[in-house]
Design an enzyme around this catalytic site. Sequence first.
Site, PDB file in Angstrom:
ATOM      1  N   ASP A   1      37.585  55.848  66.923  1.00 27.64           N
ATOM      2  CA  ASP A   1      37.178  56.208  65.563  1.00 27.64           C
ATOM      3  C   ASP A   1      36.781  57.681  65.642  1.00 27.64           C
ATOM      4  O   ASP A   1      35.788  58.027  66.302  1.00 27.64           O
ATOM      5  CB  ASP A   1      36.002  55.342  65.112  1.00 27.64           C
ATOM      6  CG  ASP A   1      35.492  55.698  63.715  1.00 27.64           C
ATOM      7  OD1 ASP A   1      35.884  56.770  63.180  1.00 27.64           O
ATOM      8  OD2 ASP A   1      34.697  54.923  63.157  1.00 27.64           O
TER       9      ASP A   1
ATOM     10  N   SER B   1      47.398  69.960  54.908  1.00 30.52           N
ATOM     11  CA  SER B   1      48.150  69.420  53.778  1.00 30.52           C
ATOM     12  C   SER B   1      48.368  70.518  52.755  1.00 30.52           C
ATOM     13  O   SER B   1      47.557  71.448  52.637  1.00 30.52           O
ATOM     14  CB  SER B   1      47.365  68.275  53.134  1.00 30.52           C
ATOM     15  OG  SER B   1      47.896  67.931  51.871  1.00 30.52           O
TER      16      SER B   1
ATOM     17  N   TYR C   1      39.857  64.580  49.226  1.00 28.30           N
ATOM     18  CA  TYR C   1      40.909  64.788  50.222  1.00 28.30           C
ATOM     19  C   TYR C   1      41.291  66.268  50.272  1.00 28.30           C
ATOM     20  O   TYR C   1      41.363  66.868  51.356  1.00 28.30           O
ATOM     21  CB  TYR C   1      42.118  63.930  49.879  1.00 28.30           C
ATOM     22  CG  TYR C   1      43.286  64.082  50.830  1.00 28.30           C
ATOM     23  CD1 TYR C   1      43.348  63.326  52.000  1.00 28.30           C
ATOM     24  CD2 TYR C   1      44.324  64.962  50.561  1.00 28.30           C
ATOM     25  CE1 TYR C   1      44.417  63.461  52.879  1.00 28.30           C
ATOM     26  CE2 TYR C   1      45.397  65.106  51.430  1.00 28.30           C
ATOM     27  CZ  TYR C   1      45.435  64.347  52.588  1.00 28.30           C
ATOM     28  OH  TYR C   1      46.501  64.493  53.447  1.00 28.30           O
TER      29      TYR C   1
ATOM     30  N   LYS D   1      40.890  68.992  53.449  1.00 30.13           N
ATOM     31  CA  LYS D   1      42.026  69.715  54.016  1.00 30.13           C
ATOM     32  C   LYS D   1      41.840  71.231  53.885  1.00 30.13           C
ATOM     33  O   LYS D   1      42.263  71.996  54.772  1.00 30.13           O
ATOM     34  CB  LYS D   1      43.324  69.261  53.357  1.00 30.13           C
ATOM     35  CG  LYS D   1      43.687  67.810  53.675  1.00 30.13           C
ATOM     36  CD  LYS D   1      43.780  67.562  55.181  1.00 30.13           C
ATOM     37  CE  LYS D   1      44.203  66.148  55.520  1.00 30.13           C
ATOM     38  NZ  LYS D   1      44.308  65.910  56.970  1.00 30.13           N
TER      39      LYS D   1
END
Length: 269
Positions: A65, A145, A158, A162
Site C-alpha cells: 500500500d 496525467s 485527481y 497530478k
Amino acid sequence: MSGSHPRSIFITGAAAGIGRAVAERFAREGWVVGLFDVDEAAVQALSQQLGQQFGAGRAVAGRLDVADAEGWAQSLAAFVQAAGGRLDVLFNNAGVAVTAPFDEAPLARHHRLIDINLKGVVNGCHAALPYLKRTPQSRAINMCSASALYGQPMLSTYSATKAAVRSLTEALDIEWQAHGIRVLDVLPLFVNTAMVRDEVSKMKTVKTLGVRLSAEDVAATVWQLARPLSARGLPVHSPVGLQTKLFYIAAKLTPDGLNRWITAKLGGH
C-alpha cells in the site's frame, strides 16, 4: 557497483493496466522487475507468468500500500536485495481516481486519493533515494496525467494530485542532479485501462475526445525514458500520444482564460 546483475525496476500498481504493461515490457527486455500492489494475488500470478516466459528470478512480487511508509521501506529492501543491490528505476505508477462533482464524493475518498496519488509518490521517492544514489544512471519516473495541465471538472482532486506530482518531479529532478539521478514523469490523456473504463469514462470529456491510448503505449514511453543511454537530454515531462502532445503544447501557448474556457466546454460546463 558491480555490472554483473541485470538492471532493475520497482513498479507500484503493477497488478493491472499500465503497471502490468510496463512490467511485461521490461521483463521482455531482460530487466528484473519488482511487482508491487495492494492486490498481492494478482502480482504473484504475474510474477509466476513472467518467470515462466523469461526465466526464474526475473520478477519479485509483494503487497504494498503506497500510503504506508514502513511498507515501502520493507518492500524496497527486499526487492533491492533480490535484484543484486541495484535499483535502476523507480516507477511510481499506483493511482486511483474519484470521478464526481467535488461535493458528491465523500471526504474520505478525496483523502484516500491524496494518500495514494501524492503521498504514495512522496513515500516512494523518499524511501528509494538511498538505493537510487548507489546505482549509476538511475531514474525515478512518476505517473502523471494530462489532467495536470489544467484542473478538470469531475476530476478535481485527481487533477490536483497530478499537478502536485508534476511539481514534485520538477523539483526533485533539479535537486537530485547532484546524485546523477534523473526524475521524470509521463503524461497520458485517457488510457484504455480498468480505471478509465470503470470510473473516468462517465466524464463528457472522455466521450468527446475518446480513449486513444493503450497501456502498452505508455509502457513504450516509460521504456524510452529508462533505457541505459545518456539521461542528460531526456525531457522532464513526456506527454504520450499525438492528442496529448497537442494539448501539452496548447497549454503552454494559450492564455489561462482560454484554457479554462476550452476545459469547461470539453467537460460540458
